[in-house]
Design a protein around this motif. Structure first.
Motif, PDB file in Angstrom:
ATOM      1  N   PHE A 104      -5.267  16.831 -53.917  1.00 33.84           N
ATOM      2  CA  PHE A 104      -5.400  15.016 -54.104  1.00 33.84           C
ATOM      3  C   PHE A 104      -4.190  14.471 -54.205  1.00 33.84           C
ATOM      4  N   GLU A 105      -3.039  14.747 -54.008  1.00 33.95           N
ATOM      5  CA  GLU A 105      -1.856  14.196 -54.189  1.00 33.95           C
ATOM      6  C   GLU A 105      -0.717  14.724 -53.272  1.00 33.95           C
ATOM      7  N   LEU A 106       0.252  13.651 -52.985  1.00 38.82           N
ATOM      8  CA  LEU A 106       1.308  13.835 -52.037  1.00 38.82           C
ATOM      9  C   LEU A 106       2.648  13.818 -52.679  1.00 38.82           C
ATOM     10  N   THR A 107       3.542  14.504 -52.562  1.00 41.51           N
ATOM     11  CA  THR A 107       4.918  14.307 -53.132  1.00 41.51           C
ATOM     12  C   THR A 107       5.877  14.115 -51.881  1.00 41.51           C
ATOM     13  N   ILE A 108       6.711  13.028 -52.181  1.00 42.54           N
ATOM     14  CA  ILE A 108       7.654  12.723 -51.473  1.00 42.54           C
ATOM     15  C   ILE A 108       9.210  13.105 -51.982  1.00 42.54           C
ATOM     16  N   ASP A 109       9.943  13.599 -51.375  1.00 43.91           N
ATOM     17  CA  ASP A 109      11.528  14.049 -51.759  1.00 43.91           C
ATOM     18  C   ASP A 109      12.300  13.150 -50.954  1.00 43.91           C
TER      19      ASP A 109
END
Length: 102
Positions: free
Chosen positions: A19-24
């Protein structure tokens, strides 16, 4: 002016659960990282605007020891939904590449 994609060593996105995206946003050198941080351009509010989200839905972290910025946002569609066009979340970083940094 330079684009964030020119200054960062790596910009990537990936799933942080279904349900979530992470951006680095990672930098190879402290000078580029400090330039972006000092500009004040890369913020929770900027990420929220790019992804058309309320700022309260964006988790945003500045990690100086890692020369990194990190953000987590809700996925537009949950992973593997029939209308999900990026099952692994690996293409969602693209709108950040063109952010102009003074």
């Amino acid at each position: 002016m330079a684009k964030l994609g020119e200054l960062a060593g790596l910009i990537r996105s990936k799933n942080a659960g279904p349900f979530e995206l992470t951006i680095d946003i990672l930098f190879d050198d402290a000078g580029a990282f400090e330039r972006v941080r000092a500009s004040g351009v890369l913020t929770r509010e900027a990420v929220a605007a790019i992804y058309r989200l309320p700022a309260a839905q964006v988790k945003f972290f500045v990690v100086p020891d890692a020369l990194a910025f990190k953000a987590s946002i809700p996925r537009p569609r949950f992973q593997s939904d029939v209308l999900d066009s990026d099952n692994h979340g690996g293409q969602q970083y693209a709108p950040l590449i063109d952010i102009e940094i003074p």
